[in-house]
Design a protein around this motif. Structure first.
Motif, short mmCIF file in Angstrom:
data_model
loop_
_atom_site.label_atom_id
_atom_site.label_comp_id
_atom_site.label_asym_id
_atom_site.label_seq_id
_atom_site.Cartn_x
_atom_site.Cartn_y
_atom_site.Cartn_z
N ILE A 13 4.49 0.30 -1.49
CA ILE A 13 5.34 0.67 -0.87
C ILE A 13 5.54 1.62 0.61
N ASP A 14 3.91 2.15 0.14
CA ASP A 14 3.25 3.11 1.64
C ASP A 14 3.06 2.12 2.57
N CYS A 15 2.42 0.92 1.76
CA CYS A 15 1.77 0.07 3.09
C CYS A 15 3.40 -1.07 3.58
N TRP A 16 4.31 -0.97 3.03
CA TRP A 16 5.71 -1.69 3.13
C TRP A 16 6.40 -0.77 4.19
N HIS A 17 6.66 0.59 4.33
CA HIS A 17 7.01 1.13 4.96
C HIS A 17 6.28 1.10 6.55
N LEU A 18 4.95 0.94 6.09
CA LEU A 18 4.39 1.41 6.97
C LEU A 18 4.09 0.10 8.22
N CYS A 19 4.60 -0.62 7.49
CA CYS A 19 4.54 -2.41 8.00
C CYS A 19 6.38 -2.00 9.01
N THR A 20 7.05 -1.78 8.27
CA THR A 20 8.23 -1.36 9.26
C THR A 20 8.36 -0.60 10.36
N LYS A 21 7.33 0.24 11.09
CA LYS A 21 7.79 1.46 11.90
C LYS A 21 6.34 0.60 13.02
N ILE A 22 5.21 -0.57 12.05
CA ILE A 22 4.75 -1.56 13.21
C ILE A 22 5.65 -2.32 14.18
N PRO A 23 6.09 -2.02 15.77
CA PRO A 23 6.63 -2.91 16.19
C PRO A 23 6.19 -4.73 15.99
N LYS A 24 7.39 -5.11 15.94
CA LYS A 24 7.66 -6.91 16.02
C LYS A 24 6.77 -7.29 17.33
N SER A 25 6.08 -7.94 17.07
CA SER A 25 5.53 -8.92 18.02
C SER A 25 4.71 -9.62 17.56
N ARG A 26 4.47 -11.07 18.29
CA ARG A 26 3.70 -12.38 17.91
C ARG A 26 2.49 -11.39 17.51
N GLU A 27 1.63 -10.59 18.18
CA GLU A 27 0.50 -10.92 17.90
C GLU A 27 0.67 -9.83 16.47
N LEU A 28 1.50 -8.78 16.06
CA LEU A 28 0.98 -7.82 15.29
C LEU A 28 1.48 -8.82 14.01
N ASP A 29 2.50 -10.20 14.09
CA ASP A 29 2.63 -10.39 12.89
C ASP A 29 1.99 -10.75 11.62
N ALA A 30 1.18 -11.22 12.17
CA ALA A 30 0.55 -11.94 11.22
C ALA A 30 -0.75 -10.33 10.97
N TRP A 31 -0.52 -9.79 11.69
CA TRP A 31 -0.86 -8.45 11.10
C TRP A 31 -0.75 -7.75 9.75
N VAL A 32 0.63 -7.75 10.18
CA VAL A 32 2.09 -7.11 9.25
C VAL A 32 1.69 -8.09 7.87
N ARG A 33 1.85 -8.98 8.50
CA ARG A 33 1.80 -10.29 6.80
C ARG A 33 0.73 -10.05 6.02
N GLN A 34 -0.35 -9.64 5.98
CA GLN A 34 -1.27 -9.57 6.05
C GLN A 34 -1.52 -8.74 4.54
N LEU A 35 -1.49 -7.68 5.79
CA LEU A 35 -1.48 -6.36 4.93
C LEU A 35 -0.22 -6.43 3.77
N ILE A 36 1.27 -6.77 4.02
CA ILE A 36 2.15 -7.14 3.29
C ILE A 36 1.52 -7.97 2.39
N LYS A 37 1.14 -8.37 1.52
CA LYS A 37 0.30 -9.93 0.94
C LYS A 37 -0.74 -9.19 0.15
N CYS A 38 -1.59 -8.34 0.82
CA CYS A 38 -2.80 -7.96 -0.11
C CYS A 38 -2.47 -6.19 -0.60
N SER A 39 -1.71 -5.82 0.07
CA SER A 39 -1.59 -4.54 -0.36
C SER A 39 -0.67 -4.26 -1.78
N SER A 40 0.68 -5.21 -2.16
CA SER A 40 1.34 -6.02 -2.84
C SER A 40 0.28 -6.89 -3.79
N SER A 41 -0.73 -7.08 -3.62
CA SER A 41 -1.76 -7.98 -4.54
C SER A 41 -2.31 -7.11 -4.83
N VAL A 42 -2.68 -5.95 -5.16
CA VAL A 42 -3.63 -4.53 -5.68
C VAL A 42 -2.88 -4.29 -6.63
#
Length: 76
Positions: A13-42
């Motif tokens: 949940i904390d990682c998800w909240h962090l990701c919602t605060k990251i500006p939306k851009s093509r470059e950061l989108d992949a980073w955000v998706r990866q963080l959400i995937k691996c953090s939820s997998s834990v």
């Protein structure tokens, strides 16, 4: 064990909240998706480890948790 279930869920949940605060851009989108995937997998894989069929299965599932946590650290 209950504490770790709650902590891994809170981590997701904390990682998800962090990701919602990251500006939306093509470059950061992949980073955000990866963080959400691996953090939820834990948390998901830790919960699965609690239903392991054997000691070897339990260890294998915890190794997946360890890998996903390490990947989360990388993306953070």
């Amino acid at each position: 064990m209950q504490d770790l279930k709650l902590r891994t869920k809170r981590f997701t949940i904390d990682c998800w909240h962090l990701c919602t605060k990251i500006p939306k851009s093509r470059e950061l989108d992949a980073w955000v998706r990866q963080l959400i995937k691996c953090s939820s997998s834990v948390g998901v894989n830790y919960r699965a480890s609690q239903r392991a069929k054997s000691t070897a299965d339990f260890i294998n599932k915890l190794k997946i948790v360890e890998e996903e946590a390490d990947e989360s650290v990388y993306w953070l």
